[in-house]
Design a protein around this motif. Structure first.
Motif, PDB file in Angstrom:
ATOM      1  N   SER A 135       8.423   3.609  14.325  1.00 54.29           N
ATOM      2  CA  SER A 135       8.017   2.716  13.391  1.00 54.29           C
ATOM      3  C   SER A 135       6.246   2.741  13.660  1.00 54.29           C
ATOM      4  N   LEU A 136       5.922   2.727  14.623  1.00 54.09           N
ATOM      5  CA  LEU A 136       4.438   2.881  14.805  1.00 54.09           C
ATOM      6  C   LEU A 136       3.904   4.068  14.216  1.00 54.09           C
ATOM      7  N   ALA A 137       4.341   5.290  14.472  1.00 48.34           N
ATOM      8  CA  ALA A 137       4.099   6.529  13.953  1.00 48.34           C
ATOM      9  C   ALA A 137       4.090   6.522  12.438  1.00 48.34           C
ATOM     10  N   LEU A 138       4.854   5.943  11.932  1.00 51.48           N
ATOM     11  CA  LEU A 138       5.087   5.772  10.186  1.00 51.48           C
ATOM     12  C   LEU A 138       3.845   4.977   9.772  1.00 51.48           C
ATOM     13  N   ARG A 139       3.650   3.793  10.600  1.00 48.63           N
ATOM     14  CA  ARG A 139       2.615   2.638   9.878  1.00 48.63           C
ATOM     15  C   ARG A 139       1.311   3.206  10.142  1.00 48.63           C
ATOM     16  N   ALA A 140       1.015   3.877  11.356  1.00 54.51           N
ATOM     17  CA  ALA A 140      -0.165   4.511  11.542  1.00 54.51           C
ATOM     18  C   ALA A 140      -0.717   5.522  10.634  1.00 54.51           C
ATOM     19  N   ARG A 141       0.276   6.170  10.119  1.00 51.13           N
ATOM     20  CA  ARG A 141       0.218   7.281   9.154  1.00 51.13           C
ATOM     21  C   ARG A 141      -0.002   6.882   7.720  1.00 51.13           C
ATOM     22  N   ALA A 142       0.765   5.660   7.372  1.00 60.97           N
ATOM     23  CA  ALA A 142       0.802   5.245   6.043  1.00 60.97           C
ATOM     24  C   ALA A 142      -0.314   4.218   5.917  1.00 60.97           C
ATOM     25  N   LEU A 143      -0.408   3.232   6.772  1.00 60.18           N
ATOM     26  CA  LEU A 143      -1.487   2.199   6.615  1.00 60.18           C
ATOM     27  C   LEU A 143      -2.659   2.192   7.332  1.00 60.18           C
ATOM     28  N   GLY A 144      -2.645   2.940   8.402  1.00 58.89           N
ATOM     29  CA  GLY A 144      -3.840   3.265   9.289  1.00 58.89           C
ATOM     30  C   GLY A 144      -3.917   2.443  10.432  1.00 58.89           C
ATOM     31  N   GLU A 145      -4.517   2.714  11.418  1.00 52.18           N
ATOM     32  CA  GLU A 145      -4.385   2.295  13.042  1.00 52.18           C
ATOM     33  C   GLU A 145      -4.775   0.783  13.051  1.00 52.18           C
ATOM     34  N   ASP A 146      -5.534   0.215  12.030  1.00 53.11           N
ATOM     35  CA  ASP A 146      -5.949  -1.275  12.070  1.00 53.11           C
ATOM     36  C   ASP A 146      -5.264  -2.205  10.948  1.00 53.11           C
ATOM     37  N   HIS A 147      -4.263  -1.571  10.507  1.00 53.83           N
ATOM     38  CA  HIS A 147      -3.607  -2.595   9.834  1.00 53.83           C
ATOM     39  C   HIS A 147      -2.756  -3.356  10.631  1.00 53.83           C
TER      40      HIS A 147
ATOM     41  N   ASP B 151       0.559  -4.504  10.328  1.00 54.38           N
ATOM     42  CA  ASP B 151       1.978  -3.991  10.598  1.00 54.38           C
ATOM     43  C   ASP B 151       1.867  -2.960  11.462  1.00 54.38           C
ATOM     44  N   THR B 152       0.924  -2.195  11.709  1.00 58.32           N
ATOM     45  CA  THR B 152       0.570  -1.077  12.577  1.00 58.32           C
ATOM     46  C   THR B 152       0.554  -1.668  13.887  1.00 58.32           C
ATOM     47  N   ARG B 153      -0.343  -2.821  13.923  1.00 50.60           N
ATOM     48  CA  ARG B 153      -0.451  -3.698  15.381  1.00 50.60           C
ATOM     49  C   ARG B 153       0.607  -4.449  15.769  1.00 50.60           C
ATOM     50  N   ALA B 154       1.554  -4.849  14.716  1.00 45.92           N
ATOM     51  CA  ALA B 154       2.714  -5.487  15.278  1.00 45.92           C
ATOM     52  C   ALA B 154       3.722  -4.642  15.774  1.00 45.92           C
ATOM     53  N   SER B 155       3.808  -3.338  15.386  1.00 48.25           N
ATOM     54  CA  SER B 155       4.531  -2.177  15.837  1.00 48.25           C
ATOM     55  C   SER B 155       4.029  -1.711  17.312  1.00 48.25           C
ATOM     56  N   ARG B 156       2.744  -1.658  17.616  1.00 46.32           N
ATOM     57  CA  ARG B 156       2.137  -1.363  18.771  1.00 46.32           C
ATOM     58  C   ARG B 156       2.427  -2.578  19.795  1.00 46.32           C
ATOM     59  N   ALA B 157       2.385  -3.839  19.379  1.00 47.95           N
ATOM     60  CA  ALA B 157       2.751  -4.746  20.163  1.00 47.95           C
ATOM     61  C   ALA B 157       4.105  -4.983  20.718  1.00 47.95           C
ATOM     62  N   ASN B 158       5.110  -4.680  19.627  1.00 52.07           N
ATOM     63  CA  ASN B 158       6.434  -4.643  20.126  1.00 52.07           C
ATOM     64  C   ASN B 158       6.671  -3.145  20.961  1.00 52.07           C
ATOM     65  N   LEU B 159       6.024  -2.147  20.841  1.00 55.46           N
ATOM     66  CA  LEU B 159       6.103  -1.059  21.560  1.00 55.46           C
ATOM     67  C   LEU B 159       5.657  -1.421  23.098  1.00 55.46           C
TER      68      LEU B 159
ATOM     69  N   TYR C   3      -1.454  -2.509  25.648  1.00 53.57           N
ATOM     70  CA  TYR C   3      -2.146  -3.879  25.820  1.00 53.57           C
ATOM     71  C   TYR C   3      -3.422  -3.951  25.805  1.00 53.57           C
ATOM     72  N   GLN C   4      -4.296  -3.150  26.675  1.00 55.78           N
ATOM     73  CA  GLN C   4      -5.450  -2.962  26.494  1.00 55.78           C
ATOM     74  C   GLN C   4      -6.140  -2.528  25.389  1.00 55.78           C
ATOM     75  N   SER C   5      -5.656  -1.518  24.680  1.00 53.03           N
ATOM     76  CA  SER C   5      -6.234  -1.048  23.373  1.00 53.03           C
ATOM     77  C   SER C   5      -5.693  -2.189  22.331  1.00 53.03           C
ATOM     78  N   LEU C   6      -4.800  -2.956  22.501  1.00 47.25           N
ATOM     79  CA  LEU C   6      -4.544  -4.189  21.454  1.00 47.25           C
ATOM     80  C   LEU C   6      -5.462  -5.175  21.810  1.00 47.25           C
ATOM     81  N   ARG C   7      -5.776  -5.663  22.954  1.00 49.58           N
ATOM     82  CA  ARG C   7      -6.684  -6.771  23.092  1.00 49.58           C
ATOM     83  C   ARG C   7      -7.819  -6.190  22.675  1.00 49.58           C
ATOM     84  N   GLU C   8      -8.590  -5.018  22.700  1.00 53.94           N
ATOM     85  CA  GLU C   8      -9.910  -4.816  22.074  1.00 53.94           C
ATOM     86  C   GLU C   8      -9.904  -4.698  20.677  1.00 53.94           C
TER      87      GLU C   8
END
Length: 810
Positions: free
Chosen positions: A395-407, A409-417, A434-439
């Motif tokens: 899910s994260l790979a799909l969203r990062a490719r389609a929506l970008g790293e800062d979208h 939904d991408t952040r939500a997938s990264r948090a779930n992972l 988590y460090q990446s998300l925090r920043e």
């Protein structure tokens, strides 16, 4: 008379053969076959060819549900049925067999089937959809005599592959072949349930005889397939309770779930145990499946007339609704322990994948990512860590490719992972995310945005699990202050942040401070949510455990008793959560020395879990091990040993000789054998456990230090090396005290060395020597409680090392 040839809609792949079996209640079985057949044939704009076969030659009745000519007897064109078809096969087999001595059994079966025209025995029974029937036979004056004389067993012995090849032969023409098998036990039943099907729908009515009948048939079918090389094919089993009284809610629930505490099983735990054994699984839950699949008692079950599905009525009280729900599992080949939500998500994901691969528009990729994220959340809640992680990663790979790293939904997938990696023990990876998300959230949204606060909380919890308590506590305190400033001291967010702080304080052994924070959280949740809200009860249990650890057993018991009472009121006395709460209360009683009360609870729990989950379920075996520990503390060492031997045997059979649970149960058994005076047997068992540890910790990590957190292990090793009184030196002192008959001093030193000896970085020989000396001190004093407590500490240390070794080697 020349028969009209059958023209079928094409199928893209071979179909599936499904047998419908009931130990009794043949009418309900035929109702199920006819309704499922109509629904299947009506799919895809009524282009799915379906064949029904009435194999109940003793009491045929399927044709009555499709009585086109008003007579229900012989067809207008004189077609035969099952009896005539296999009479023709027997004749052809006798003819071919004379010149094919030693021929391949499968090749012979296929030659026979090609020579017998199946169309002469099949008729169309619905002109609005491609639905066909092979009757039990031609119902002339000789039918009864010919049915009695049909030697199914002899036909199988003449060509064992015949029936298996027949199923494949018909599945090459029809998308679904549904067999109405006869009831009871016979050679024909074995053919229909063991040799023919890819799927087995097992109907049963509300009585023990019917349930035992289908469990026996399923067990024999799977055992036969496992033990015969030519028959090793998967068999999907779909239990179908029928004649359920929809109006009697309490009686219906008791029949389904039983009364585990009283030792009265319901059909669901019996079937869960059956499927666990059949498929070699440790856990099977049929809650979602049986919430949907219950064939209620109604006029449609009475037999005769048109199938309910033919009328097109599908309200929630109809038979049609039940069969449509069953098709959600049945058609895609999902297994009944998969929840309905999982089944729906898997179907949606399969449909979305081809569209997402095309890449023409972004919508399919976004939809696929959303459904993968939902499936990952479901798997995570069920404890299926690897599957959850795989879903979140995709899910994260799909969203990062389609929506970008800062979208978002991408952040939500990264948090779930990140949360899933933390739950799965992959802490460095979780910390990185988590460090990446925090920043990123602080930069994009601001440090006080809810997403930024959530990322900070996730990072703090991960650092606490990594043992980095200083940074973790600083983050927790910072988070609590921010939440209090933004939302107020009594808000749910503030209380959640304080709960995280209390948990980390408890892990860091700052127990008094953790108690103060937990008490504040509990008071706030009681006012905000109520005294029996789930979050409140969870906090109550956490505080009870902490008070128990602090030695305040009276207040710990009082709190845990309130949890047990609330669980019983809201979930019932036999719910999993209630049993777990009662078990936690028993641990407090044990600490108070009330072993009789503990034993009573543990015996009831062991009975309930064996009845509810089965004798080989992990929760059942864990409860039995705790009961054995209590028996040992009460001096009933022989009873404890027998129970532990029983658990060891089951663990070896289920998990293997070197699995974590097997080694843990062996270690406890060794301690009991030692206390009984069976020193040689205990030492042999302990050596087996040691060898198992070495096997699990080998690979990329060659020592326990490598298997555990490296930084912590190195620091502990440095501390030990810098101390002039090394562990080896202290053990030498202990040996001298034992030899000089100084029991008081020996006991004091043994107590201080218990934790050091069991540290994971201690070399094997030193550990073994230390354990032996400490046991000797306790044995000389006759302190069985200390012996048992030390044995349990050994098991805990072993379990921690093996868990970390398993995580490190993943």
């Amino acid at each position: 008379m020349e028969l009209a040839r059958i023209t079928l809609p094409p199928i893209t792949a071979p179909g599936a053969v499904t047998t419908f079996y009931s130990f009794e209640s043949g009418t309900a079985r035929s109702v199920a076959v006819s309704n499922m057949a109509l629904l299947l044939a009506g799919r895809d704009n009524a282009t799915v060819p379906v064949l029904m076969i009435d194999w109940d030659t003793e009491s045929p009745g399927l044709h009555h549900h499709f009585n086109q000519d008003g007579r229900g007897g012989e067809t207008q064109d004189g077609r035969g049925g099952v009896l005539e078809y296999f009479e023709a096969c027997r004749a052809q087999l006798a003819l071919l067999g004379r010149g094919n001595a030693g021929a391949d059994d499968g090749a012979l079966a296929r030659e026979v089937l090609e020579a017998v025209d199946w169309q002469r025995y099949v008729e169309r029974v619905d002109q609005s959809r491609p639905l066909y029937l092979m009757r039990a036979g031609r119902f002339d004056d000789s039918y009864g005599e010919r049915a009695d004389q049909m030697d199914w067993d002899g036909l199988f012995k003449a060509c064992p592959a015949l029936f298996r090849c027949f199923g494949a032969h018909m599945a090459a023409q029809f998308a679904h072949v549904l067999i109405d098998a006869r009831s009871g036990r016979s050679a024909a039943v074995s053919i229909c349930t063991t040799l023919l099907p890819d799927k087995l729908v097992a109907l049963f009515t509300p009585n023990q005889r019917s349930l035992e009948g289908i469990t026996g048939v399923v067990t024999r079918a799977i055992d036969y397939r496992c033990s015969h090389e030519d028959e090793q094919r998967p068999l999907h089993v779909y239990p179908l309770p029928c004649a359920v009284d929809g109006a009697a809610g309490e009686r219906r629930e008791q029949w389904r779930r039983g009364r585990p505490v009283q030792g009265r099983p319901g059909y669901q735990p019996v079937l869960e145990k059956l499927l666990r054994g059949a498929y070699g699984m440790s856990r099977v839950c049929l809650d979602s499946y049986f919430d949907e699949i219950q064939l209620q008692q109604c006029d449609g079950i009475g037999g005769g007339g048109r199938p309910a599905a033919h009328d097109g009525r599908g309200d929630r009280f109809s038979l049609t609704r039940t069969f449509e729900a069953l098709l959600e599992w049945f058609v895609p080949g999902r297994l009944p322990w998969q929840s309905r939500t999982e089944v729906a998500l898997l179907g949606a994901i399969e449909a979305a994948r081809p569209l997402a691969r095309d890449g023409a528009v972004a919508v399919p990729s976004a939809q696929l990512a959303r459904e993968l994220n939902q499936l990952g959340e479901l798997y995570g809640a069920e404890g299926r860590q690897r599957q959850a992680q795989a879903c979140f990663e995709e899910s994260l790979a799909l969203r990062a490719r389609a929506l970008g790293e800062d979208h978002a939904d991408t952040r939500a997938s990264r948090a779930n992972l990140a949360a899933q990696l933390r739950a799965g023990g992959k802490l460095p990876e979780a910390r990185f995310l988590y460090q990446s998300l925090r920043e990123s959230t602080a930069s994009l949204l601001g440090a006080d945005h809810p997403e930024a606060l959530a990322a900070r909380a996730g990072l703090a919890n991960t650092l606490a699990l990594l043992g980095e308590f200083g940074p973790a506590l600083a983050l927790h305190e910072e988070l609590a202050l921010s939440c209090e400033r933004l939302y107020g001291s009594a808000s749910a967010r503030t209380l959640d942040s304080l709960a995280g702080l209390a948990d980390t304080l408890q892990r860091h052994d700052e127990l008094s401070r953790a108690r103060m924070v937990y008490e504040r959280v509990l008071e706030g949740r009681q006012r905000l949510l109520g005294t029996e809200h789930e979050d409140t009860l969870r906090c109550t249990e956490q505080l009870a455990r902490l008070l128990s650890e602090l030695g305040d057993l009276r207040n710990a018991r009082k709190l845990q008793e309130t949890v047990v009472g609330a669980r019983e009121r809201h979930a019932g006395p036999e719910h999993r959560a209630t049993l777990a709460a009662r078990e936690a209360l028993a641990e407090i009683w044990a600490a108070q020395g009330d072993l009789d009360a503990v034993r009573t609870v543990q015996e009831a729990l062991a009975r309930a879990r064996e009845c509810r989950l089965g004798s080989d379920h992990p929760d059942t075996l864990s409860t039995q091990l705790r009961l054995a520990s209590t028996l040992g503390q009460q001096g009933e060492l022989e009873a404890a040993r027998r129970l532990q031997e029983h658990v060891v045997h089951l663990h070896e059979r289920i998990h293997g000789v070197d699995d974590l649970e097997t080694l843990r149960s062996k270690k406890l058994l060794a301690a009991t054998l030692s206390m009984q005076g069976h020193g040689a047997a205990a030492r042999t068992l302990e050596e087996t456990v040691l060898q198992g540890i070495k096997g699990m910790a080998s690979g990329p990590h060659q020592s326990h230090m490598g298997a555990l957190d490296l930084r912590e292990a190195i620091l502990e090793a440095r501390e030990l090396t810098g101390n002039p009184e090394t562990l080896d030196h202290k053990l030498a002192q202990l040996q001298k005290l034992i030899d000089s008959s100084s029991p008081r001093e020996a006991r004091e030193l043994a107590d201080t060395l218990r934790k050091s000896v069991l540290r994971p970085d201690v070399e094997g020989p030193v550990r073994k020597r230390g354990v032996a000396l400490i046991r000797r001190v306790y044995q000389q004093e006759g302190d069985k409680d200390a012996l048992l407590a030390f044995a349990q500490a050994e098991v805990s240390a072993l379990e921690g090392a093996l868990v970390e070794a398993r995580v490190a080697n993943q």
